[in-house]
Design a protein around this motif. Structure first.
Motif, short mmCIF file in Angstrom:
data_model
loop_
_atom_site.label_atom_id
_atom_site.label_comp_id
_atom_site.label_asym_id
_atom_site.label_seq_id
_atom_site.Cartn_x
_atom_site.Cartn_y
_atom_site.Cartn_z
N CYS A 1 1.07 5.50 1.41
CA CYS A 1 -0.02 6.59 1.95
C CYS A 1 1.13 7.77 1.67
O CYS A 1 2.18 7.86 1.90
CB CYS A 1 0.33 6.05 3.51
N ARG B 1 0.84 -1.08 0.13
CA ARG B 1 0.09 0.03 0.14
C ARG B 1 0.89 1.45 -0.06
O ARG B 1 2.18 0.99 0.48
CB ARG B 1 -0.95 0.16 1.25
N ASP C 1 -10.67 -0.24 2.67
CA ASP C 1 -9.77 -0.25 3.68
C ASP C 1 -10.11 -1.11 4.87
O ASP C 1 -9.17 -1.77 5.47
CB ASP C 1 -9.68 1.40 4.26
N MET D 1 -0.29 -1.33 8.22
CA MET D 1 -1.14 -0.35 7.62
C MET D 1 -1.28 0.94 8.22
O MET D 1 -1.03 1.24 9.42
CB MET D 1 -2.75 -0.69 7.33
N THR E 1 3.31 -1.07 4.01
CA THR E 1 2.90 0.36 3.38
C THR E 1 4.27 1.20 3.25
O THR E 1 4.99 1.30 4.29
CB THR E 1 1.86 1.10 4.62
N THR F 1 -4.83 -7.41 6.89
CA THR F 1 -3.60 -7.35 7.81
C THR F 1 -3.71 -8.12 8.84
O THR F 1 -2.78 -8.64 9.58
CB THR F 1 -3.41 -5.72 8.02
#
Length: 660
Positions: A307, A305, A422, A323, A476, A429
């Motif tokens: 961010c 992911r 999400d 995450m 992430t 996760t």
């Protein structure tokens, strides 16, 4: 003459009856627009006029002029009984029949294919109108993205239909936001989309190669080769290229669980998007990929992911095993270690009944009891969640004030996630199950995480679900940057790096980059073309020449003469150094061994790129007619006027209207 007693007859001056030149214009128009032909520019129309004039025979002109005597006799015999047609501006014969003032004369369509189609339809056929027109459109598209090829490629500023600004050299993003309309260019775009889906990188490779193939095909067609001969040559050359490409393999990935080795293999893909930061970013991406790469060998791109948090610089970017959400914790609890997580897809509030009912309250005491009963019920639910062992609650809906009060009382951390995607990723996760009702979770339904905490990155509050061990399911990459456009570009670089890792999991073979593979293929395909009999050999040699577009583009984008670089590369490859490519960091047209420099690309990117680009080019060449129906739909919506203080790219500043 009237005064002298001569009899006069009124006759309109602009009718073709006594003006043979009007007949000549009619003949000329028929020749120009024969078969429903249309013209894209004034130059094309002018050329068609000159050609049609030359085609008119002297005999035709003689017939028109010599017919004047017979015309005059015919006009006199009609005795001039006419009335004025105000709509058309000339006289029509009055035959004495009933008049239909509103009836329009039927104008027959030009003979040919166009007469079968509705009004407004367009039809193009033949080499000049269909094939070359398609090739021109594809060449324009290819030239647009060609300048964005390689580490020194230029950025494009694209403003999409929603007025969102993109500044990037990523061909996939440019094409996605441009919304290409030309049908032939769309075929090339579809081929690049297929490349994106198949290997996740090399979209610009497909565009540049397909454009080069079509450009060289145009030369062959103008030389006199037929389209079928060009296509046959290209198909043979493509088949041979895919056979000999395995000879260009210079090394293969040995251990993808090693971060250092993975970073060195990802580096080339990242370099084309973020030249200068490639070592730092490749290391970040390698850490993220290796941490979620299981021993079983299956790898999912979606598990890495991104961010984006504005502020600081690129070098402040980090990797977290877990995450990160740009959210704030709802209650007073902001940090929990060894978290047991209950995930709810419903709002964190009192359970609503399935059926609607009416409660009749007679006095204040009943109202107090009712409110108290609601509070007790809410407390019982929160207490049950706490007693089940949970210390973090994640909800996909709103958080009620009363529920939050009791969550604080029982020391529960509450996080709200608006996106159901999400929520699903978080469940994956932490190993939780999203519950649809506010019921206490069982141990199997609860997720686990080493650390859940609220922290501040720059001036942005983020909630982090962190695993201390590096074998989690999701990692992430937290990207920092000074502008949104920069962070978007870094995100695309991360995406390319992750896709490169995925391709290497499928096939570990690597080929040298920086034009080395292309020149080696060009050299071998040229020698193969010379051994082929027939007219196909011209197309095969042009196919080999198309590979030169890549080192040439790399050189020109770096400010180096392409022809000088090509001669150096060819001489090095003829000496047997098949890994020699363009040294971007060297002075002038320098060459270097790409295996030693570590500039390597996955074998599958080149394999699929050549295959898809050739298929797209052949599909475009096979088209010999373009038939466009009249577009459907009513009138287009009027364009809205911009605000007087808004920067509008389409209007001059002094044309803005101000309203008081």
């Amino acid at each position: 003459m009237g005064m002298k007693g001569e009899k006069l007859m009124v006759w309109p001056p602009s009718t073709p009856d006594l003006n043979p030149i009007e007949n000549l214009w009619s003949i000329l128009k028929q020749k120009i627009y024969e078969g429903g032909r249309q013209f894209a520019s004034k130059q094309q129309l002018w050329e068609a006029v000159l050609t049609s004039c030359k085609e008119i025979q002297a005999e035709t002109l003689h017939k028109l002029t010599s017919s004047m005597d017979a015309r005059i006799v015919k006009v006199i015999s009609k005795k001039g009984s006419y009335e004025l047609n105000t709509r058309r501006g000339y006289f029509l014969k009055d035959t004495g029949a009933a008049k239909h003032p509103k009836m329009a004369l039927h104008v027959p369509k030009a003979p040919g294919f166009a007469q079968m189609l509705k009004d407004g339809a367009k039809h193009y056929s033949g080499l000049e109108e269909a094939v070359f027109r398609n090739i021109r459109a594809c060449k324009e598209l290819s030239q647009t993205t060609r300048t964005a090829y390689g580490p020194n490629g230029m950025n494009k500023m694209v403003i999409n239909h929603l007025e969102k600004l993109f500044v990037t050299n990523d061909a996939a993003t440019i094409l996605r936001e441009l919304e290409v309309q030309h049908p032939a260019a769309k075929m090339i775009v579809m081929a690049s989309h297929m490349q994106e889906q198949e290997v996740g990188d090399g979209t610009n490779f497909v565009l540049v190669f397909a454009g080069a193939l079509l450009e060289l095909a145009e030369e062959l067609l103008r030389m006199g080769l037929s389209v079928s001969e060009v296509i046959e040559g290209y198909e043979k050359a493509c088949k041979k290229t895919l056979e000999i490409m395995s000879d260009c393999v210079c090394s293969s990935a040995e251990n993808l669980h090693d971060v250092k080795e993975a970073a060195s293999l990802i580096r080339t893909a990242v370099m084309s998007k973020q030249y200068g930061n490639e070592d730092f970013l490749a290391n970040l991406i390698a850490q993220a990929c290796v941490s979620i790469f299981p021993e079983s060998g299956s790898f999912t791109v979606d598990n890495v992911r991104v961010c984006k948090i504005m502020g600081c610089g690129v070098t402040a970017s980090t990797v977290l095993h877990g995450m990160v959400f740009k959210k704030e914790a709802e209650g007073d609890v902001t940090s929990v270690k060894d978290a047991k997580i209950a995930v709810y897809s419903c709002p964190f509030d009192c359970m609503m009944t399935e059926t609607k009912g009416t409660v009749l309250i007679n006095n204040a005491k009943e109202l107090m009891d009712f409110s108290k009963g609601e509070e007790d019920m809410m407390e019982a639910q929160v207490k049950a969640i706490k007693e089940a062992g949970a210390n973090v609650v994640v909800t996909g809906g709103k958080v009620a004030d009363m529920a939050l009060h009791y969550a604080n009382k029982y020391n529960l951390m509450v996080v709200r996630l608006n996106s159901k995607w999400d929520l699903r990723r978080l469940c994956k996760t932490v190993g939780a199950v999203a519950l649809p009702r506010m019921t206490p979770p069982t141990p199997d339904e609860m997720g686990h995480c080493d650390n859940v905490y609220l922290t501040e990155v720059g001036d942005t509050q983020v909630v982090v679900f962190k695993h201390e061990k590096e074998d989690g399911l999701i990692s992430t990459v937290v990207i920092r940057g000074s502008t949104d456009n920069l962070m978007d570009d870094i995100e695309r670089a991360v995406d390319d790096g992750v896709n490169t890792f995925k391709v290497l999991v499928r096939d570990k073979r690597l080929v040298p980059g920086a034009g080395a593979t292309e020149i080696e293929l060009a050299k071998q395909i040229t020698s193969y073309g010379e051994s082929c009999p027939g007219l196909d050999q011209y197309a095969i040699k042009k196919f080999a020449e198309a590979f030169e577009a890549f080192p040439r583009a790399l050189a020109e984008n770096s400010g180096v003469k392409g022809s000088e670089l090509l001669s150096k590369l060819y001489s090095a490859h003829h000496e047997g150094h098949k890994n020699m490519g363009f040294d971007i960091e060297g002075e002038g047209p320098a060459v270097k061994d790409m295996l030693e420099a570590g500039i390597l690309e996955p074998y599958l990117v080149k394999y699929w790129g050549v295959k898809l680009a050739t298929n797209a080019a052949i599909t475009v060449l096979r088209v010999d007619q373009i038939i466009m129906a009249k577009p459907s739909g009513g009138p287009k919506a009027p364009k809205q006027r911009g605000h007087w203080d808004k920067d509008d790219w389409e209007e001059a500043p002094d044309n803005f209207e101000t309203h008081h």
